[in-house]
Enzyme design. Structure first.
Site, PDB file in Angstrom:
ATOM      1  CG  HIS A  80      44.570  37.415  37.955  1.00  0.00           C
ATOM      2  ND1 HIS A  80      45.674  36.779  37.058  1.00  0.00           N
ATOM      3  CD2 HIS A  80      45.060  38.607  38.146  1.00  0.00           C
ATOM      4  CE1 HIS A  80      46.499  37.810  36.625  1.00  0.00           C
ATOM      5  NE2 HIS A  80      46.023  38.928  37.297  1.00  0.00           N
TER       6      HIS A  80
HETATM    7  C1  UD1 Z   1      46.845  42.848  41.111  1.00  0.00           C
HETATM    8  C2  UD1 Z   1      47.067  43.650  39.810  1.00  0.00           C
HETATM    9  C3  UD1 Z   1      47.073  42.755  38.532  1.00  0.00           C
HETATM   10  C4  UD1 Z   1      48.106  41.635  38.769  1.00  0.00           C
HETATM   11  C5  UD1 Z   1      47.806  40.889  39.831  1.00  0.00           C
HETATM   12  C6  UD1 Z   1      48.599  39.611  40.211  1.00  0.00           C
HETATM   13  C7  UD1 Z   1      46.125  45.892  40.079  1.00  0.00           C
HETATM   14  C8  UD1 Z   1      45.159  46.902  39.509  1.00  0.00           C
HETATM   15  N1  UD1 Z   1      45.951  44.509  39.534  1.00  0.00           N
HETATM   16  O1  UD1 Z   1      45.473  42.081  40.754  1.00  0.00           O
HETATM   17  O2  UD1 Z   1      47.780  43.732  37.637  1.00  0.00           O
HETATM   18  O3  UD1 Z   1      48.154  40.962  37.726  1.00  0.00           O
HETATM   19  O4  UD1 Z   1      47.492  41.670  40.989  1.00  0.00           O
HETATM   20  O5  UD1 Z   1      48.152  38.747  41.152  1.00  0.00           O
HETATM   21  O6  UD1 Z   1      47.212  46.453  40.703  1.00  0.00           O
HETATM   22  N2  UD1 Z   1      43.912  39.369  47.946  1.00  0.00           N
HETATM   23  C9  UD1 Z   1      44.104  38.350  48.953  1.00  0.00           C
HETATM   24  N3  UD1 Z   1      45.291  38.097  49.547  1.00  0.00           N
HETATM   25  C10 UD1 Z   1      46.408  38.891  48.807  1.00  0.00           C
HETATM   26  C11 UD1 Z   1      46.068  39.811  47.858  1.00  0.00           C
HETATM   27  C12 UD1 Z   1      44.777  39.834  47.564  1.00  0.00           C
HETATM   28  O7  UD1 Z   1      43.205  37.714  49.538  1.00  0.00           O
HETATM   29  O8  UD1 Z   1      47.427  38.840  49.364  1.00  0.00           O
HETATM   30  C13 UD1 Z   1      42.441  39.033  47.624  1.00  0.00           C
HETATM   31  C14 UD1 Z   1      41.527  40.428  48.133  1.00  0.00           C
HETATM   32  O9  UD1 Z   1      40.551  40.137  48.488  1.00  0.00           O
HETATM   33  C15 UD1 Z   1      41.597  41.494  46.919  1.00  0.00           C
HETATM   34  C16 UD1 Z   1      41.642  40.494  45.781  1.00  0.00           C
HETATM   35  O10 UD1 Z   1      42.586  39.381  46.057  1.00  0.00           O
HETATM   36  O11 UD1 Z   1      40.206  42.152  46.995  1.00  0.00           O
HETATM   37  C17 UD1 Z   1      42.392  41.065  44.544  1.00  0.00           C
HETATM   38  O12 UD1 Z   1      43.498  41.772  44.865  1.00  0.00           O
HETATM   39  P1  UD1 Z   1      44.080  43.147  44.227  1.00  0.00           P
HETATM   40  O13 UD1 Z   1      45.178  43.616  44.717  1.00  0.00           O
HETATM   41  O14 UD1 Z   1      42.867  43.987  44.586  1.00  0.00           O
HETATM   42  O15 UD1 Z   1      44.048  42.806  42.616  1.00  0.00           O
HETATM   43  P2  UD1 Z   1      44.596  41.642  41.926  1.00  0.00           P
HETATM   44  O16 UD1 Z   1      43.427  41.021  41.296  1.00  0.00           O
HETATM   45  O17 UD1 Z   1      45.538  40.567  42.522  1.00  0.00           O
END
Ligand code: UD1
Length: 377
Positions: free
Chosen positions: A220
């Site tokens: 991811h």
């Molecule tokens: C975040 C953390 C990362 C951690 C990871 C675990 C930061 C910078 N990154 O990355 O260190 O390893 O979480 O998962 O804080 N989304 C959903 N549902 C959710 C959450 C996210 O659909 O419940 C989607 C959203 O569209 C979002 C994307 O996933 O744009 C990424 O989520 P985000 O919180 O931005 O970062 P992660 O890649 O999950």
């Protein structure tokens, strides 16, 4: 009434911050230990703040349920966004909460955006900050997590470390020895506490998986998945190097978005929805090996003795390589294919468990906070 008021005044209130999936495994044992000491008359109290960085049931709610974490006292509900949007929204929303109730300490864990955002907010309001999993460094500035770690550690007051190398990093940064507590790993507390509760995921029977006859894959990190070409190349190598064994791939929402409309087809890779904690760790424990770009997972595989290939050039958790079962692969596709072959043939190093990764970390953290609270009263 007077007695009640003075009791209230004596409480030492800790804001516990959690926002994204890996945070939940880290706060669970701390909360359980706080509940235990409270029942024994401790003056420590807490308020659980969920920033809402992760919000899906699969990424958040299920972990609260499975790990017995109480409902958050406050959910800031910030959701997704760019790095700056997410960080800024968390800071604004947390500042409002602190204006309503001011804690004695803000406790942040790990390295996600919620960690850094709440640490900055608290510090600027004159509230001491404690950082759990402090001092780890990858040196890779392309990762948002590295920025979050360095910023958080540059302003925190108290540092709880998972390793001697993390302690050393902090000392080199000029942190006083009295502010650092080498306590071990809260994520491993959760693993130790739940070892006997792990359960097979539905995909185990659906895909007909047998123990040691499949790989687990997670990816991811933006650097690996945000470019479709890079992601596809990794997946093709993995698919063709598993010696016919299934590769179970619980797909993170970030990766799912990239793969959604593509027509990639695989012989061995089996994509499934993100799993709960108990199902995922069961899947990992019974697997022949794990391929991942996660840092936390390389700690869990080290403790479980499962071979791990990390699709990154660096790690902030060097003990998973020097002591544990992890090997850094970066984007070397030849090394990836060779290593998968070695794992299938059972030719992998036997690791051991790093010091203090023993299931007692939260106990040490809360004992340290009790002594910090005593000196501050
Ligand atoms: C975040 C953390 C990362 C951690 C990871 C675990 C930061 C910078 N990154 O990355 O260190 O390893 O979480 O998962 O804080 N989304 C959903 N549902 C959710 C959450 C996210 O659909 O419940 C989607 C959203 O569209 C979002 C994307 O996933 O744009 C990424 O989520 P985000 O919180 O931005 O970062 P992660 O890649 O999950």
């Amino acid at each position: 009434m007077l007695v009640l008021e003075s009791l209230q005044v004596m409480k030492y209130i800790i804001d516990i911050i959690a926002g994204a999936r890996p945070n939940f495994m880290k706060i669970a044992p701390i909360i359980h230990e706080l509940n235990r000491v409270r029942d024994n008359g401790s003056s420590l109290a807490y308020r659980l703040i969920h920033t809402g960085q992760h919000y899906d049931t699969a990424m958040s709610g299920r972990f609260f349920e499975q790990l017995g974490i109480p409902d958050p006292d406050v959910n800031l509900g910030v959701g997704s966004g760019t790095q700056a949007e997410q960080t800024g929204n968390i800071m604004i929303a947390y500042e409002r909460q602190v204006a309503i109730q001011r804690p004695n300490l803000c406790l942040v864990v790990g390295d996600v955006n919620s960690t850094m955002a709440c640490a900055i907010t608290a510090k600027k309001l004159g509230i001491p900050v404690a950082h759990v999993e402090a001092g780890i460094r990858s040196g890779d500035w392309s990762m948002p997590e590295e920025v979050n770690r360095v910023v958080t550690d540059s302003i925190a007051d108290w540092f709880f470390t998972t390793s001697e190398s993390a302690t050393l990093n902090l000392r080199q940064q000029g942190v006083q020895v009295e502010a650092i507590f080498f306590v071990g790993n809260t994520m491993i507390d959760t693993l130790v506490a739940n070892q006997r509760r792990l359960v097979p995921a539905a995909c185990v029977s659906e895909l007909g998986l047998s123990a040691r006859r499949y790989f687990v894959l997670t990816m991811h990190r933006p650097a690996n998945v945000d470019s479709f070409d890079m992601l596809a190349k990794f997946l093709r190598t993995i698919d063709s190097s598993s010696a016919g064994l299934p590769v179970v791939f619980p797909v993170h929402p970030r990766t799912a978005k990239i793969l959604r409309d593509c027509s990639l087809r695989f012989d061995n890779i089996q994509m499934v929805e993100p799993l709960g904690y108990l199902e995922f760790l069961h899947l990992v424990r019974e697997s022949v090996g794990v391929i991942t770009d996660s840092g936390g997972l390389s700690e869990e595989t080290t403790v479980l003795g499962v071979p791990c290939l990390t699709l990154r050039n660096t790690t902030e958790r060097p003990e998973t390589v020097t002591i544990g079962t992890n090997r850094l692969i970066g984007s070397d596709h030849v090394a990836l294919a060779d290593s998968m072959g070695q794992i299938v043939q059972g030719k992998w190093k036997i690791g051991s468990v790093p010091p203090l990764w023993d299931g007692q970390c939260a106990h040490r953290i809360i004992a340290a906070i009790e002594s910090i609270a005593d000196t501050r009263r």
